[in-house]
Design a protein around this motif. Structure first.
Motif, short mmCIF file in Angstrom:
data_model
loop_
_atom_site.label_atom_id
_atom_site.label_comp_id
_atom_site.label_asym_id
_atom_site.label_seq_id
_atom_site.Cartn_x
_atom_site.Cartn_y
_atom_site.Cartn_z
N ILE A 53 0.79 -1.19 -0.09
CA ILE A 53 -0.05 -0.03 0.02
C ILE A 53 0.88 1.21 -0.01
CG2 ILE A 53 -1.89 1.41 1.38
CD1 ILE A 53 -2.72 -1.50 2.38
N LEU A 54 0.69 2.09 -1.02
CA LEU A 54 1.44 3.30 -1.15
C LEU A 54 0.86 4.18 -0.56
CD1 LEU A 54 2.84 2.92 -5.02
CD2 LEU A 54 3.97 2.06 -2.61
N GLY A 55 1.80 5.33 0.14
CA GLY A 55 1.00 6.38 0.77
C GLY A 55 2.07 7.61 0.47
N ARG A 56 2.14 8.76 1.01
CA ARG A 56 2.84 10.09 0.66
C ARG A 56 4.46 9.49 0.71
NH1 ARG A 56 1.50 13.32 4.96
NH2 ARG A 56 -0.37 13.90 3.56
N ARG A 57 5.40 9.97 -0.13
CA ARG A 57 6.77 9.92 0.03
C ARG A 57 7.48 11.37 -0.60
NH1 ARG A 57 6.29 4.98 -4.32
NH2 ARG A 57 5.05 6.97 -5.14
N ALA A 58 8.34 11.48 0.40
CA ALA A 58 9.02 12.87 0.15
C ALA A 58 10.67 12.43 -0.25
CB ALA A 58 9.05 13.65 1.29
N LEU A 59 11.15 13.33 -0.93
CA LEU A 59 12.59 13.37 -1.27
C LEU A 59 13.10 14.76 -1.46
CD1 LEU A 59 15.12 11.69 -2.36
CD2 LEU A 59 14.23 11.74 -4.73
N GLY A 60 14.09 14.94 -0.56
CA GLY A 60 14.77 16.27 -0.74
C GLY A 60 16.33 16.09 -1.54
N SER A 61 16.65 17.07 -2.08
CA SER A 61 17.83 16.97 -2.65
C SER A 61 18.87 18.29 -2.41
CB SER A 61 17.86 16.54 -4.14
OG SER A 61 17.10 17.86 -4.79
N VAL A 62 20.06 18.15 -2.51
CA VAL A 62 21.07 19.45 -2.68
C VAL A 62 21.79 19.12 -3.85
CG1 VAL A 62 23.02 20.63 -1.42
CG2 VAL A 62 20.81 19.49 -0.19
N THR A 63 21.98 20.03 -4.69
CA THR A 63 22.82 19.96 -5.96
C THR A 63 23.90 21.05 -6.05
OG1 THR A 63 20.70 19.22 -7.12
CG2 THR A 63 22.60 20.00 -8.39
N PHE A 64 25.06 20.49 -6.22
CA PHE A 64 26.16 21.34 -6.30
C PHE A 64 26.63 21.47 -7.85
CE2 PHE A 64 26.39 19.43 -2.07
CZ PHE A 64 26.33 20.70 -1.25
N SER A 65 27.04 22.44 -8.30
CA SER A 65 27.45 22.63 -9.70
C SER A 65 28.77 23.77 -9.61
CB SER A 65 26.51 23.02 -10.51
OG SER A 65 25.93 24.48 -10.04
N TRP A 66 29.53 23.38 -10.67
CA TRP A 66 30.60 24.35 -10.84
C TRP A 66 31.04 24.60 -11.95
CZ3 TRP A 66 30.70 19.44 -8.75
CH2 TRP A 66 31.32 18.56 -9.39
#
Length: 66
Positions: A53-66
């Motif tokens: 049974i699927l419910g809410r899912r959250a994914l956070g990210s931090v992206t570094f670029s140069w």
């Protein structure tokens, strides 16, 4: 709604709907923050017969670029 048949798992999967939210913010020229919330309204449902049974899912990210 649809019929699911994979090996011994056979049955009807009830219809469902979800709302997803995606946001990305650039903090500096080299750093960005992201958030992806799948099923934001937390509507518990099956996407396959015999599955979880699927419910809410959250994914956070931090992206570094140069």
């Amino acid at each position: 709604e649809f019929r699911w048949v994979v090996g011994p798992f056979q049955g009807q999967v009830p219809d469902y709907g979800t709302a997803d939210v995606v946001a990305n913010v650039r903090v500096t020229d080299h750093v960005a923050l992201g958030l992806n919330v799948a099923n934001a309204l937390d509507d518990n449902h099956w996407e396959s017969f015999g599955g979880d049974i699927l419910g809410r899912r959250a994914l956070g990210s931090v992206t570094f670029s140069w």
